[in-house]
Motif scaffolding. Structure first.
Motif, mmCIF file in Angstrom:
data_model
loop_
_atom_site.group_PDB
_atom_site.id
_atom_site.type_symbol
_atom_site.label_atom_id
_atom_site.label_comp_id
_atom_site.label_asym_id
_atom_site.label_seq_id
_atom_site.Cartn_x
_atom_site.Cartn_y
_atom_site.Cartn_z
ATOM 1 N N VAL A 200 31.829 -6.145 -67.496
ATOM 2 C CA VAL A 200 30.800 -5.772 -68.480
ATOM 3 C C VAL A 200 29.646 -6.763 -68.385
ATOM 4 O O VAL A 200 29.874 -7.983 -68.355
ATOM 5 C CB VAL A 200 31.367 -5.774 -69.912
ATOM 6 N N THR A 201 28.415 -6.254 -68.337
ATOM 7 C CA THR A 201 27.235 -7.125 -68.323
ATOM 8 C C THR A 201 26.647 -7.179 -69.727
ATOM 9 O O THR A 201 26.588 -6.166 -70.427
ATOM 10 C CB THR A 201 26.176 -6.649 -67.323
ATOM 11 N N PHE A 202 26.236 -8.394 -70.119
ATOM 12 C CA PHE A 202 25.707 -8.607 -71.473
ATOM 13 C C PHE A 202 24.291 -9.162 -71.432
ATOM 14 O O PHE A 202 23.952 -10.056 -72.214
ATOM 15 C CB PHE A 202 26.627 -9.570 -72.234
ATOM 16 N N GLY A 203 23.461 -8.666 -70.535
ATOM 17 C CA GLY A 203 22.070 -9.112 -70.457
ATOM 18 C C GLY A 203 21.971 -10.623 -70.334
ATOM 19 O O GLY A 203 22.637 -11.226 -69.482
ATOM 20 N N ALA A 204 21.163 -11.228 -71.220
ATOM 21 C CA ALA A 204 20.951 -12.685 -71.176
ATOM 22 C C ALA A 204 22.234 -13.453 -71.490
ATOM 23 O O ALA A 204 22.288 -14.675 -71.303
ATOM 24 C CB ALA A 204 19.856 -13.074 -72.148
ATOM 25 N N ASN A 205 23.264 -12.742 -71.976
ATOM 26 C CA ASN A 205 24.534 -13.408 -72.283
ATOM 27 C C ASN A 205 25.552 -13.325 -71.147
ATOM 28 O O ASN A 205 26.740 -13.629 -71.346
ATOM 29 C CB ASN A 205 25.120 -12.853 -73.574
ATOM 30 N N GLY A 206 25.101 -12.896 -69.971
ATOM 31 C CA GLY A 206 25.991 -12.982 -68.817
ATOM 32 C C GLY A 206 26.891 -11.778 -68.629
ATOM 33 O O GLY A 206 26.463 -10.641 -68.813
ATOM 34 N N ALA A 207 28.119 -12.016 -68.269
ATOM 35 C CA ALA A 207 29.022 -10.926 -67.933
ATOM 36 C C ALA A 207 30.465 -11.357 -68.147
ATOM 37 O O ALA A 207 30.768 -12.550 -68.256
ATOM 38 C CB ALA A 207 28.816 -10.515 -66.472
HETATM 39 P P1 ADP Z 1 21.410 -3.266 -67.814
HETATM 40 O O1 ADP Z 1 20.030 -3.598 -67.330
HETATM 41 O O2 ADP Z 1 22.152 -2.355 -66.905
HETATM 42 O O3 ADP Z 1 21.509 -2.886 -69.270
HETATM 43 P P2 ADP Z 1 22.130 -6.002 -68.495
HETATM 44 O O4 ADP Z 1 20.977 -6.010 -69.435
HETATM 45 O O5 ADP Z 1 23.480 -6.308 -69.026
HETATM 46 O O6 ADP Z 1 22.236 -4.641 -67.677
HETATM 47 O O7 ADP Z 1 21.781 -7.046 -67.321
HETATM 48 C C1 ADP Z 1 22.548 -7.117 -66.141
HETATM 49 C C2 ADP Z 1 22.660 -8.540 -65.665
HETATM 50 O O8 ADP Z 1 21.348 -9.047 -65.373
HETATM 51 C C3 ADP Z 1 23.248 -9.514 -66.680
HETATM 52 O O9 ADP Z 1 24.655 -9.560 -66.596
HETATM 53 C C4 ADP Z 1 22.624 -10.824 -66.225
HETATM 54 O O10 ADP Z 1 23.328 -11.333 -65.115
HETATM 55 C C5 ADP Z 1 21.242 -10.401 -65.747
HETATM 56 N N1 ADP Z 1 20.248 -10.558 -66.824
HETATM 57 C C6 ADP Z 1 19.718 -9.605 -67.618
HETATM 58 N N2 ADP Z 1 18.840 -10.117 -68.497
HETATM 59 C C7 ADP Z 1 18.806 -11.448 -68.253
HETATM 60 C C8 ADP Z 1 18.083 -12.570 -68.805
HETATM 61 N N3 ADP Z 1 17.217 -12.404 -69.809
HETATM 62 N N4 ADP Z 1 18.321 -13.801 -68.293
HETATM 63 C C9 ADP Z 1 19.188 -13.986 -67.271
HETATM 64 N N5 ADP Z 1 19.897 -12.979 -66.704
HETATM 65 C C10 ADP Z 1 19.707 -11.731 -67.177
#
Ligand code: ADP
Length: 274
Positions: A200-207
């Motif tokens: 699961v990816t959590f954006g700025a919160n990693g995975a």
């Molecule tokens: P999606 O774009 O499919 O919704 P996410 O937002 O979870 O996916 O982002 C995917 C991956 O991109 C995250 O797990 C992270 O590794 C990277 N990422 C996304 N946003 C950031 C951020 N603001 N800073 C650092 N890494 C990011």
């Protein structure tokens, strides 16, 4: 080798002061033609990570499709399995961005909706050590059949559940891993689909991969230009690392690095102009 079976879209982007009401006509400012579509985005990320990549998909018999094929070939992606279908346009996304950065998007699947057994048969080229990477912007029966075929040939199957669509239970179970963002994770849980392996990816919160959480690679808020395509960069880099024989920790780290790099540039791919 990484085989990406998925979509290619030409993104047509214009800027508006506000979005039109039904029946209303507004003027857009500028028109950009950008390379998009989750399949091609991920193929581009995988080749940038050093993998041998073959793109399996379809475009229309039009200028956008020809330009896209040339773009992928220039990047070193094998386009011999990229089919031209007649009677459909290349997939397009019609995107309006307003002054607040809010988007409206109309996706015209076009040729992406025409994938069929021809694309499933391409999977016969794969074997142990290879990775089949798919997303859900193409017909689900094709994704399911390709996943089963690849697994039966000993290849590793990675499925990114974006945009979310219900998948047969056996496909969710055989993917290693299923890659989902937070919203897709909830939808998967609600569907009661039991993943064999879930990342699961959590954006700025990693995975988090099967419960093991890893922080994102830090990006200064001021350097976050556009988060479009972060998930695609993540998936492409992950598949490349797995095909190179990386273990989970190392593959995840390369994926996090690619996701972080993607938010530093505009568009779903680096230098996206078609
Ligand atoms: P999606 O774009 O499919 O919704 P996410 O937002 O979870 O996916 O982002 C995917 C991956 O991109 C995250 O797990 C992270 O590794 C990277 N990422 C996304 N946003 C950031 C951020 N603001 N800073 C650092 N890494 C990011």
């Amino acid at each position: 080798r990484v085989m990406v079976l998925g979509s290619l879209n030409v993104d047509l982007v214009t800027r508006v002061e506000r979005h039109p009401q039904p029946g209303e006509t507004l003027l857009g400012d500028g028109l950009e033609k950008l390379a998009g579509g989750k399949g091609a985005n991920q193929a581009t990320a995988a080749v940038a990570s050093g993998a041998d990549v073959v793109m399996v998909g379809a475009v229309g018999d039009d200028e956008g499709g020809a330009a896209y094929r040339e773009r992928l070939r220039d990047k070193g992606i094998d386009v011999s399995r990229l089919r031209v279908v007649s009677g459909e346009p290349t997939g397009h996304a019609l995107i309006a961005v307003d002054d607040h950065g809010e988007n409206t998007v109309i996706v015209v699947p076009g040729a992406n909706a025409r994938l069929d057994d021809t694309e499933v048969d391409a999977v016969d080229d794969l074997g142990p050590g290879d990775v089949l990477l798919m997303q859900l912007e193409v017909p689900i029966p094709v994704v399911a059949a390709a996943a089963r075929r690849a697994a039966s040939r000993g290849a590793r199957v990675v499925v990114n559940t974006a945009p979310y669509a219900a998948l047969p239970a056996d496909v969710v179970a055989l993917a290693d891993p299923v890659v989902a963002n937070e919203h897709e994770m909830v939808a998967l849980a609600e569907a009661g689909a039991e993943a064999g392996s879930l990342l699961v990816t959590f954006g700025a919160n990693g995975a988090s991969w099967d419960g093991r959480s890893v922080p994102a690679h830090a990006v200064d808020a001021a350097d976050v230009v556009d988060t479009t395509g972060a998930g695609d960069a993540f998936c492409g880099a992950l598949a490349a690392a797995l095909a190179a024989g990386d273990d989970r920790d190392s593959a995840l780290d390369r994926a996090l690095a690619a996701g972080a790099a993607a938010v530093r540039h505009a568009g779903a791919q680096p230098d996206p102009h078609l």
